[in-house]
Design an enzyme around this catalytic site. Structure first.
Site, PDB file in Angstrom:
ATOM      1  N   HIS A  73      -2.645   9.862  -9.279  1.00 37.92           N
ATOM      2  CA  HIS A  73      -4.006   9.689  -8.794  1.00 37.92           C
ATOM      3  C   HIS A  73      -4.913   9.212  -9.931  1.00 37.92           C
ATOM      4  O   HIS A  73      -4.574   9.341 -11.111  1.00 37.92           O
ATOM      5  CB  HIS A  73      -4.521  11.012  -8.236  1.00 37.92           C
ATOM      6  CG  HIS A  73      -3.882  11.383  -6.924  1.00 37.92           C
ATOM      7  ND1 HIS A  73      -4.229  12.496  -6.221  1.00 37.92           N
ATOM      8  CD2 HIS A  73      -2.922  10.763  -6.179  1.00 37.92           C
ATOM      9  CE1 HIS A  73      -3.504  12.568  -5.101  1.00 37.92           C
ATOM     10  NE2 HIS A  73      -2.705  11.524  -5.059  1.00 37.92           N
TER      11      HIS A  73
ATOM     12  N   GLU B 163      -7.717  10.334 -11.179  1.00 34.70           N
ATOM     13  CA  GLU B 163      -8.261  11.310 -12.132  1.00 34.70           C
ATOM     14  C   GLU B 163      -7.264  11.617 -13.248  1.00 34.70           C
ATOM     15  O   GLU B 163      -7.633  11.692 -14.417  1.00 34.70           O
ATOM     16  CB  GLU B 163      -8.637  12.612 -11.422  1.00 34.70           C
ATOM     17  CG  GLU B 163      -9.747  12.458 -10.383  1.00 34.70           C
ATOM     18  CD  GLU B 163      -9.225  12.087  -9.009  1.00 34.70           C
ATOM     19  OE1 GLU B 163      -8.178  11.390  -8.910  1.00 34.70           O
ATOM     20  OE2 GLU B 163      -9.862  12.464  -8.027  1.00 34.70           O
TER      21      GLU B 163
ATOM     22  N   ARG C  30      -4.073 -11.530   1.149  1.00 41.72           N
ATOM     23  CA  ARG C  30      -2.760 -10.939   1.442  1.00 41.72           C
ATOM     24  C   ARG C  30      -2.439  -9.846   0.439  1.00 41.72           C
ATOM     25  O   ARG C  30      -1.927  -8.790   0.791  1.00 41.72           O
ATOM     26  CB  ARG C  30      -1.668 -12.012   1.394  1.00 41.72           C
ATOM     27  CG  ARG C  30      -1.763 -12.979   2.557  1.00 41.72           C
ATOM     28  CD  ARG C  30      -0.711 -14.061   2.475  1.00 41.72           C
ATOM     29  NE  ARG C  30      -0.771 -14.904   3.655  1.00 41.72           N
ATOM     30  CZ  ARG C  30      -0.022 -15.983   3.848  1.00 41.72           C
ATOM     31  NH1 ARG C  30       0.843 -16.351   2.909  1.00 41.72           N
ATOM     32  NH2 ARG C  30      -0.127 -16.673   4.960  1.00 41.72           N
TER      33      ARG C  30
ATOM     34  N   ASP D 263       4.519 -22.208  13.477  1.00 40.15           N
ATOM     35  CA  ASP D 263       4.214 -22.518  12.072  1.00 40.15           C
ATOM     36  C   ASP D 263       5.390 -22.238  11.134  1.00 40.15           C
ATOM     37  O   ASP D 263       5.394 -22.732  10.017  1.00 40.15           O
ATOM     38  CB  ASP D 263       3.024 -21.672  11.571  1.00 40.15           C
ATOM     39  CG  ASP D 263       1.718 -22.068  12.225  1.00 40.15           C
ATOM     40  OD1 ASP D 263       1.722 -23.051  12.995  1.00 40.15           O
ATOM     41  OD2 ASP D 263       0.691 -21.400  11.976  1.00 40.15           O
TER      42      ASP D 263
ATOM     43  N   LEU E  24       4.396 -16.103   4.910  1.00 41.88           N
ATOM     44  CA  LEU E  24       3.485 -14.955   4.837  1.00 41.88           C
ATOM     45  C   LEU E  24       3.642 -14.132   3.558  1.00 41.88           C
ATOM     46  O   LEU E  24       3.511 -12.912   3.577  1.00 41.88           O
ATOM     47  CB  LEU E  24       3.640 -14.050   6.072  1.00 41.88           C
ATOM     48  CG  LEU E  24       3.396 -14.701   7.435  1.00 41.88           C
ATOM     49  CD1 LEU E  24       3.562 -13.670   8.556  1.00 41.88           C
ATOM     50  CD2 LEU E  24       2.007 -15.324   7.528  1.00 41.88           C
TER      51      LEU E  24
ATOM     52  N   ARG F 108       1.584 -16.100  -2.784  1.00 37.03           N
ATOM     53  CA  ARG F 108       2.186 -17.021  -3.752  1.00 37.03           C
ATOM     54  C   ARG F 108       1.230 -17.389  -4.897  1.00 37.03           C
ATOM     55  O   ARG F 108       1.338 -18.467  -5.470  1.00 37.03           O
ATOM     56  CB  ARG F 108       2.709 -18.268  -3.023  1.00 37.03           C
ATOM     57  CG  ARG F 108       3.887 -17.920  -2.117  1.00 37.03           C
ATOM     58  CD  ARG F 108       4.600 -19.123  -1.578  1.00 37.03           C
ATOM     59  NE  ARG F 108       3.800 -19.920  -0.647  1.00 37.03           N
ATOM     60  CZ  ARG F 108       3.572 -19.574   0.621  1.00 37.03           C
ATOM     61  NH1 ARG F 108       4.065 -18.469   1.108  1.00 37.03           N
ATOM     62  NH2 ARG F 108       2.855 -20.356   1.404  1.00 37.03           N
TER      63      ARG F 108
ATOM     64  N   GLY G 136      -2.009 -15.867  15.922  1.00 35.95           N
ATOM     65  CA  GLY G 136      -2.838 -16.925  16.420  1.00 35.95           C
ATOM     66  C   GLY G 136      -3.946 -16.474  17.342  1.00 35.95           C
ATOM     67  O   GLY G 136      -4.364 -15.322  17.326  1.00 35.95           O
TER      68      GLY G 136
ATOM     69  N   SER H  70      -6.615 -10.642  21.776  1.00 35.11           N
ATOM     70  CA  SER H  70      -6.284  -9.352  22.379  1.00 35.11           C
ATOM     71  C   SER H  70      -6.803  -8.208  21.518  1.00 35.11           C
ATOM     72  O   SER H  70      -7.275  -7.200  22.042  1.00 35.11           O
ATOM     73  CB  SER H  70      -4.799  -9.261  22.756  1.00 35.11           C
ATOM     74  OG  SER H  70      -4.048  -8.869  21.673  1.00 35.11           O
TER      75      SER H  70
HETATM   76  C1  AOF Z   1      -7.425  11.942  -5.576  1.00 34.03           C
HETATM   77  N1  AOF Z   1      -7.259  10.841  -6.364  1.00 34.03           N
HETATM   78  O1  AOF Z   1      -6.447   8.788  -6.757  1.00 34.03           O
HETATM   79  C2  AOF Z   1      -6.096   9.712  -4.636  1.00 34.03           C
HETATM   80  C3  AOF Z   1      -6.325  10.848  -3.789  1.00 34.03           C
HETATM   81  O2  AOF Z   1       0.601  12.971  -1.583  1.00 34.03           O
HETATM   82  P1  AOF Z   1      -0.365  13.048  -2.711  1.00 34.03           P
HETATM   83  O3  AOF Z   1      -0.224  14.254  -3.565  1.00 34.03           O
HETATM   84  O4  AOF Z   1      -0.402  11.784  -3.524  1.00 34.03           O
HETATM   85  O5  AOF Z   1      -1.815  13.226  -2.047  1.00 34.03           O
HETATM   86  C4  AOF Z   1      -2.321  12.254  -1.187  1.00 34.03           C
HETATM   87  C5  AOF Z   1      -3.741  12.604  -0.773  1.00 34.03           C
HETATM   88  O6  AOF Z   1      -4.559  12.724  -1.936  1.00 34.03           O
HETATM   89  C6  AOF Z   1      -4.404  11.556   0.082  1.00 34.03           C
HETATM   90  O7  AOF Z   1      -4.147  11.744   1.449  1.00 34.03           O
HETATM   91  C7  AOF Z   1      -5.873  11.764  -0.251  1.00 34.03           C
HETATM   92  O8  AOF Z   1      -6.385  12.875   0.453  1.00 34.03           O
HETATM   93  C8  AOF Z   1      -5.818  12.102  -1.726  1.00 34.03           C
HETATM   94  N2  AOF Z   1      -5.880  10.853  -2.527  1.00 34.03           N
HETATM   95  N3  AOF Z   1      -7.011  11.910  -4.292  1.00 34.03           N
HETATM   96  O9  AOF Z   1      -7.947  12.969  -6.002  1.00 34.03           O
HETATM   97  C9  AOF Z   1      -6.605   9.751  -5.965  1.00 34.03           C
HETATM   98  N4  AOF Z   1      -5.424   8.621  -4.194  1.00 34.03           N
HETATM   99 ZN    ZN Z   2      -5.615  13.868  -6.610  1.00 38.10          ZN
END
Ligand code: AOF
Ligand code: ZN
Length: 363
Positions: A48, A50, A182, A198, A202, A205, A296, A302
């Site tokens: 994450h 932090e 993308r 086409d 997808l 590139r 398309g 839809s």
């Molecule tokens: C944070 N910082 O950068 C993100 C968070 O499965 P885990 O342990 O990776 O937890 C996923 C959950 O953590 C996600 O559903 C969301 O609630 C939170 N994401 N939290 O403090 C982060 N990506």
């Molecule tokens: Zn976290």
């Protein structure tokens, strides 16, 4: 917080089903504020933001402020709680943009910090943070991904001539920007007619971004996509998912699977055709949070009829094809203007000869 949001955006298209979060650690000693650590959610969704930023700041995190674009997590998921990591590092103040809508967190992250004496400021740049992680918020609230419709058309909204000639309507810069779109989505979807006519690849590139090709999805209720198409031919290298109606020819299903394609059954709606709401629910359940739809006309219509398009990225070339050309969006059955889908223009940029207008769904 603006910096944290910019860092967070680096993760878009790479972190699903997790949100893309940014974190900036700032010390306010000596000669004014100074950034001692920056982090963002890593590819695959972990580590994450932090923990990344704390890893950079090390002992300088003690007594510092952490700016986070989403509430720090409080649960023990695949990683330990970020709120705990911030406490352990001695962070004195946390400025958060928006609460985490994940029911496992939902305010507990901020509460954990406050209980331990950390000053918490909430709702800083909240609208921007929600816009950035709209895919994650929709997954939590509506069990569907954010849907961005990409259109490249003539000035009069045509995507091909009457004879089907369409390469190229927009110029190189607009097309490069399309590839960048993308890279920032988890998956790209097209309808079967477009995939057949086409024969697209997808993939992304852009130089250096080849590895950021998203999952390719074809909405193909009756499995009409040829096994010889480019999409199927490189399905072992770049994921290909086919959304299809349950049942169907078992041999044909097997042939696709042997080529590396993944078949996802989608229950039809009352009219017997594939329900887009069910299709999006199926994609959300397997972790797609940001879906780019590249046509398309019928698939676009839809989704539009079911009010499932959240954003439009409309590239327009200064050319006219006329009413005998192929429309970007098929019939919507709008009788009165009050029933027309409405979008809000967010910005317009010039890309060479072309323009890109970006819209978000109106209320
Ligand atoms: C944070 N910082 O950068 C993100 C968070 O499965 P885990 O342990 O990776 O937890 C996923 C959950 O953590 C996600 O559903 C969301 O609630 C939170 N994401 N939290 O403090 C982060 N990506
Ligand atoms: Zn976290």
């Amino acid at each position: 917080m603006k910096t944290a949001l910019t860092l967070a955006a680096r993760g878009l298209g790479q972190v699903a089903p997790n949100p893309a979060v940014g974190c900036v650690i700032v010390r306010e000693d000596g000669e004014g504020p100074r950034i001692v650590g920056r982090g963002w959610t890593q590819p695959g969704g972990r580590p994450h933001a932090e923990t990344e930023a704390l890893g950079r700041a090390r002992e300088l995190a003690k007594g510092a402020t952490a700016y986070v674009s989403l509430e720090p997590c409080s649960h023990r998921g695949k990683t330990g709680p970020c709120a705990e990591a911030l406490l352990d590092a001695g962070i004195a103040r946390v400025v958060g943009a928006v609460a985490d809508p994940n029911p496992e967190v939902a305010g507990r992250g901020f509460a954990m910090l406050q209980e331990k004496g950390v000053e918490v400021v909430e709702n800083v740049c909240a609208a921007e943070a929600r816009h950035l992680n709209a895919g994650f918020f929709l997954a939590m609230s509506e069990n569907r991904p954010l849907v961005t419709l990409k259109i490249a058309s003539s000035l009069d909204g045509r995507t091909a001539t009457h004879d089907g000639h369409s390469q190229w309507i927009t110029g190189e810069r607009a097309r490069a920007r399309g590839h960048l779109l993308r890279a920032t989505h988890d998956a790209i979807m097209v309808g079967s007619a477009t995939a057949i006519v086409d024969d697209p690849e997808l993939t992304c590139r852009l130089p250096g971004l080849g590895a950021r090709s998203p999952i390719r999805i074809v909405a193909d209720g009756r499995l009409r996509l040829p096994l010889t198409s480019k999409l199927v031919r490189d399905a072992m290298k770049v994921p290909l998912w086919l959304l299809t109606l349950p049942g169907g020819d078992a041999n044909r299903r097997k042939a696709f699977e042997e080529c590396g394609a993944v078949l996802i059954d989608v229950e039809p709606g009352e009219d017997g055709v594939m329900s887009m709401r069910n299709a999006l629910a199926a994609l959300s359940e397997i972790g797609v949070t940001r879906l780019l739809v590249e046509g398309g006309a019928r698939l676009a219509a839809s989704l539009m009829r079911d009010r499932l398009v959240d954003r439009i990225e409309w590239f327009q070339a200064p050319k006219l094809i006329g009413g005998d050309g192929y429309p970007a969006i098929a019939g919507l059955g709008v009788k009165h203007l009050d029933g027309a889908p409405v979008f809000e223009l967010r910005d317009v940029v010039q890309l060479g000869e072309d323009s890109l207008a970006r819209y978000a769904r109106g209320v």
